[in-house]
Design a protein around this motif. Structure first.
Motif, PDB file in Angstrom:
ATOM      1  N   GLY A 136       0.796  -1.156   0.123  1.00  0.00           N
ATOM      2  CA  GLY A 136      -0.047   0.070  -0.071  1.00  0.00           C
ATOM      3  C   GLY A 136       0.850   1.223  -0.110  1.00  0.00           C
ATOM      4  O   GLY A 136       0.247   2.516  -0.038  1.00  0.00           O
ATOM      5  N   ASP A 182      -7.201  -2.592  -5.958  1.00  0.00           N
ATOM      6  CA  ASP A 182      -6.690  -1.384  -5.521  1.00  0.00           C
ATOM      7  C   ASP A 182      -5.156  -1.575  -6.130  1.00  0.00           C
ATOM      8  O   ASP A 182      -4.510  -0.495  -6.447  1.00  0.00           O
ATOM      9  N   ARG A 183      -4.501  -2.570  -5.314  1.00  0.00           N
ATOM     10  CA  ARG A 183      -2.945  -2.665  -5.412  1.00  0.00           C
ATOM     11  C   ARG A 183      -2.502  -3.729  -6.275  1.00  0.00           C
ATOM     12  O   ARG A 183      -1.478  -3.817  -6.603  1.00  0.00           O
ATOM     13  N   TYR A 184      -3.539  -4.389  -6.778  1.00  0.00           N
ATOM     14  CA  TYR A 184      -3.300  -5.600  -7.562  1.00  0.00           C
ATOM     15  C   TYR A 184      -4.407  -5.814  -8.709  1.00  0.00           C
ATOM     16  O   TYR A 184      -5.060  -6.773  -8.514  1.00  0.00           O
ATOM     17  N   GLU A 225      -1.469  -1.777 -10.813  1.00  0.00           N
ATOM     18  CA  GLU A 225      -2.249  -0.385 -10.603  1.00  0.00           C
ATOM     19  C   GLU A 225      -2.521   0.460 -11.902  1.00  0.00           C
ATOM     20  O   GLU A 225      -1.594   0.555 -12.617  1.00  0.00           O
ATOM     21  N   GLU A 249      -7.746 -10.424  -5.000  1.00  0.00           N
ATOM     22  CA  GLU A 249      -8.132 -10.137  -3.614  1.00  0.00           C
ATOM     23  C   GLU A 249      -8.109  -8.550  -3.473  1.00  0.00           C
ATOM     24  O   GLU A 249      -8.713  -8.103  -2.637  1.00  0.00           O
ATOM     25  N   ASP A 250      -7.211  -8.017  -3.893  1.00  0.00           N
ATOM     26  CA  ASP A 250      -7.089  -6.516  -3.677  1.00  0.00           C
ATOM     27  C   ASP A 250      -6.940  -5.681  -5.040  1.00  0.00           C
ATOM     28  O   ASP A 250      -5.667  -5.380  -5.622  1.00  0.00           O
TER      29      ASP A 250
END
Length: 187
Positions: free
Chosen positions: A45, A116-118, A150, A113-114
């Motif tokens: 992050g 925003d960052r992946y 991203e 799963e993420d």
């Protein structure tokens, strides 16, 4: 007989007082419930940590998803990308990049799963990717593992400026991959 009744009543009274005291202590001593989780790996992050822990960083355009596979409970998506600008490390003009995705994906329906960052690399869109391992040369038969992706929302010049700062600024805290326990509210 009166003595036995007094002993019995006294014993019951003592037990009741002890139970009430234990209940009061238990209720008074309660703290908000927490759960402890182990957090392992660098904090993706933080762009300074991403830059410090990655072998290569670039702005790319996803060309096509070339391969999806499931193996041992995990799923992987390989995407051919065109390098728009290498920000750290060397990049070939075109290369294959693999990333982890959720199982059960179908063309155009992959997820992580993420996001925003992946983010899942979708053809026709631009991304900043950070490569953890593998070859970024673009040589046939080679590929790289992107552990960070991203959307490139700042434009090419904006991403260049942002990531040059992140690359030039070492993280204030260790960027290692040790594990640490964190407490979070339960529930």
């Amino acid at each position: 007989m009166i003595m036995h009744v007094k002993v019995w009543v006294g014993g019951c009274l003592a037990a009741a007082v002890a139970a009430a005291g234990a209940a009061w202590f238990t209720i008074a001593a309660q703290e908000p419930a927490t759960a402890t989780h182990a957090v392992c790996g660098p904090d993706l992050g933080r762009d300074d940590v991403v830059a410090a822990r990655s072998q290569a960083v670039a702005v790319v355009e996803a060309v096509e998803n070339t391969r999806y596979r499931e193996d041992g409970g995990s799923a992987y998506l390989t995407t051919r990308v065109k390098t728009l600008e290498a920000l750290k490390g060397e990049f070939g003009a075109v290369l294959d990049v693999t990333q982890g995705v959720k199982n059960g994906g179908a063309p155009g329906r992959y997820a992580t799963e993420d996001p925003d960052r992946y983010a899942v690399l979708e053809p026709g869109r631009r991304y900043v990717i950070a490569v953890q391992s593998g070859s970024t040369s673009g040589t046939a038969g080679t590929g790289a593992w992107a552990w960070y992706a991203e959307p490139a929302e700042r434009g090419l010049a904006g991403e260049r400026e942002h990531w040059q700062k992140a690359i030039a600024t070492p993280p204030e805290t260790a960027a290692g991959s040790e594990c640490e326990d964190i407490d979070t509210p339960a529930g």
